[in-house]
Design a protein around this motif. Sequence first.
Motif, mmCIF file in Angstrom:
data_model
loop_
_atom_site.group_PDB
_atom_site.id
_atom_site.type_symbol
_atom_site.label_atom_id
_atom_site.label_comp_id
_atom_site.label_asym_id
_atom_site.label_seq_id
_atom_site.Cartn_x
_atom_site.Cartn_y
_atom_site.Cartn_z
ATOM 1 N N ASP A 1 0.845 -1.186 -0.074
ATOM 2 C CA ASP A 1 -0.053 0.076 -0.034
ATOM 3 C C ASP A 1 0.832 1.194 0.053
ATOM 4 N N LYS A 2 1.868 1.132 0.895
ATOM 5 C CA LYS A 2 2.742 2.303 0.689
ATOM 6 C C LYS A 2 3.214 2.677 -0.552
ATOM 7 N N SER A 3 3.823 1.706 -1.272
ATOM 8 C CA SER A 3 4.653 1.758 -2.466
ATOM 9 C C SER A 3 3.656 2.391 -3.458
ATOM 10 N N ILE A 4 2.553 1.975 -3.603
ATOM 11 C CA ILE A 4 1.361 2.555 -4.483
ATOM 12 C C ILE A 4 1.085 3.878 -4.133
ATOM 13 N N THR A 5 0.886 4.457 -2.947
ATOM 14 C CA THR A 5 0.742 5.610 -2.585
ATOM 15 C C THR A 5 2.125 6.715 -3.172
ATOM 16 N N LEU A 6 3.420 5.986 -2.841
ATOM 17 C CA LEU A 6 4.414 6.770 -3.392
ATOM 18 C C LEU A 6 4.302 6.740 -4.865
ATOM 19 N N VAL A 7 4.159 5.791 -5.583
ATOM 20 C CA VAL A 7 4.354 6.097 -6.943
ATOM 21 C C VAL A 7 3.198 6.910 -7.685
ATOM 22 N N ARG A 8 2.093 6.988 -7.060
ATOM 23 C CA ARG A 8 1.160 7.794 -7.518
ATOM 24 C C ARG A 8 1.419 9.233 -7.165
ATOM 25 N N ASP B 1 2.111 11.998 -10.205
ATOM 26 C CA ASP B 1 1.267 13.135 -9.935
ATOM 27 C C ASP B 1 2.197 14.412 -10.245
ATOM 28 N N GLU B 2 3.597 14.295 -9.638
ATOM 29 C CA GLU B 2 4.369 15.559 -9.713
ATOM 30 C C GLU B 2 5.022 15.350 -11.107
ATOM 31 N N LEU B 3 5.239 14.417 -11.774
ATOM 32 C CA LEU B 3 5.989 14.490 -12.999
ATOM 33 C C LEU B 3 4.960 15.007 -13.990
ATOM 34 N N MET B 4 3.422 14.521 -13.886
ATOM 35 C CA MET B 4 2.438 15.256 -14.899
ATOM 36 C C MET B 4 2.411 16.655 -14.619
ATOM 37 N N ASP B 5 2.402 17.100 -13.390
ATOM 38 C CA ASP B 5 2.604 18.672 -13.295
ATOM 39 C C ASP B 5 3.662 19.341 -13.973
ATOM 40 N N PHE B 6 4.681 18.695 -13.699
ATOM 41 C CA PHE B 6 6.012 19.290 -14.361
ATOM 42 C C PHE B 6 6.023 19.239 -15.750
ATOM 43 N N ALA B 7 5.426 18.157 -16.424
ATOM 44 C CA ALA B 7 5.707 17.892 -17.689
ATOM 45 C C ALA B 7 4.435 18.934 -18.573
ATOM 46 N N LEU B 8 3.290 18.834 -17.945
ATOM 47 C CA LEU B 8 2.183 19.918 -18.485
ATOM 48 C C LEU B 8 2.534 21.332 -18.486
ATOM 49 N N GLU B 9 3.409 21.910 -17.480
ATOM 50 C CA GLU B 9 3.716 23.140 -17.564
ATOM 51 C C GLU B 9 4.539 23.504 -18.509
ATOM 52 N N LEU C 1 -3.436 0.059 -9.361
ATOM 53 C CA LEU C 1 -2.553 1.159 -9.567
ATOM 54 C C LEU C 1 -2.912 1.887 -10.977
ATOM 55 N N LEU C 2 -2.923 0.869 -11.841
ATOM 56 C CA LEU C 2 -3.300 1.389 -13.224
ATOM 57 C C LEU C 2 -4.449 2.027 -13.205
ATOM 58 N N TRP C 3 -5.550 1.770 -12.850
ATOM 59 C CA TRP C 3 -7.056 2.543 -12.528
ATOM 60 C C TRP C 3 -6.570 3.662 -11.728
ATOM 61 N N ASP C 4 -6.073 3.517 -10.782
ATOM 62 C CA ASP C 4 -5.951 4.871 -9.712
ATOM 63 C C ASP C 4 -4.985 5.810 -10.783
ATOM 64 N N ILE C 5 -4.218 5.545 -11.594
ATOM 65 C CA ILE C 5 -3.316 6.647 -12.221
ATOM 66 C C ILE C 5 -4.183 6.950 -13.508
ATOM 67 N N ARG C 6 -4.780 6.134 -14.096
ATOM 68 C CA ARG C 6 -5.928 6.760 -15.114
ATOM 69 C C ARG C 6 -6.660 7.557 -14.642
ATOM 70 N N GLY C 7 -7.389 7.543 -13.417
ATOM 71 C CA GLY C 7 -8.177 8.669 -12.886
ATOM 72 C C GLY C 7 -7.408 9.740 -12.390
ATOM 73 N N ASP C 8 -6.198 9.695 -12.075
ATOM 74 C CA ASP C 8 -5.160 10.979 -11.816
ATOM 75 C C ASP C 8 -5.261 11.618 -13.032
ATOM 76 N N MET C 9 -4.603 10.789 -14.045
ATOM 77 C CA MET C 9 -4.172 11.571 -15.605
ATOM 78 C C MET C 9 -5.390 12.236 -16.054
ATOM 79 N N ASP C 10 -6.555 11.505 -16.016
ATOM 80 C CA ASP C 10 -7.818 12.061 -16.497
ATOM 81 C C ASP C 10 -8.177 13.348 -16.116
ATOM 82 N N LYS C 11 -8.095 13.487 -14.770
ATOM 83 C CA LYS C 11 -8.334 14.825 -14.011
ATOM 84 C C LYS C 11 -7.539 15.790 -14.466
ATOM 85 N N LYS C 12 -6.457 15.613 -14.533
ATOM 86 C CA LYS C 12 -5.197 16.543 -14.793
ATOM 87 C C LYS C 12 -5.559 17.126 -16.244
#
Length: 310
Positions: A251-258, A262-270, A295-306
């Motif tokens: 659970d900790k590793s999933i939280t960390l990689v999300r 998230d940080e990489l997406m923000d950096f790249a989108l800018e 994790l894949l489902w979580d990241i799909r949701g995270d990216m789609d929101k951004k």
Amino acid sequence: MSHKLAEQIMNRRTGILTYGMTPPKLGTPEEKLITIAGTQHQRIASLPIDGLILYDVQEEDSREGDRPFPYLEALDPGFYRSTYLGGLQTPSILYRSVGKYRPDELEAWAARQPQGACAVFVGASSSAQPVKTTLPHAFEIGRRYPQLLMGGVMIPERHMNTRDEHMRVIRKMESGCRFFVSQAIYNVEASKDFLSDYYYACQEQELEMVPILFNFAPCGSLKTLEFIKWLGISLPRWLEQDLIHSHDILDKSITLVRKIMDELMDFALEKGIPVGCSVESVSTRKVEIEASLQLLWDIRGDMDKKLGCV
């Protein structure tokens, strides 16, 4: 074969999502292969992905230290895809460890690929590893077949030491690579340093940036952590300590990689850098495979929101 993934890559789309896995081991009984493929077909068809990555494993016995998990030769990814996952509509990215094949073998394989096929050409894990075809020669062969969309590997950890991974990527772009998939990452600073250097080098040289897919793999045990480190994946000391001392390492590793993605997406989108994500499980344990799917489902949701998709 669907050309959608190839079009997304050619259009330099941000938010491409893939799932990676290794084909079953060589020598697996036919009846078991059919059962495995049936399970995987059902699983993959339900995932919110743009493509399926199938790895072409190599022994990598030139790496330092003992391999935590035994090396098991796997079925050829293209053979497994066409023979056992033939009915799957999801587009594929086939890895090709080019050093395993003679130039004529690689050329015959490339010539057989249909329009819109995607492949990642992978070189040797070290200069000490003997090869039948070098990576530059493989790219030269691949360029002869424009129906094949070539990709390459990007290693942020290497950038920490050499500071030239962005130039390796640009040279591979000049050799015909249209996208890149990173080694599994846990070091956000190394990845951001790479993206920054990649961005400014492309600006300076007036080059269009190609998609970079950052790869993530959950870590569900200390044994998996040992394997991740053996693969050369860099973990900051604080992050490794958090995993080791966590009550629930998975659970900790999933939280960390999300958080990292998230940080990489923000950096790249800018900066307008086209980035995406790939998820895999480096372990065959059911709990870690299921975690990689979540994790894949979580990241799909995270990216789609951004990206404003939801």
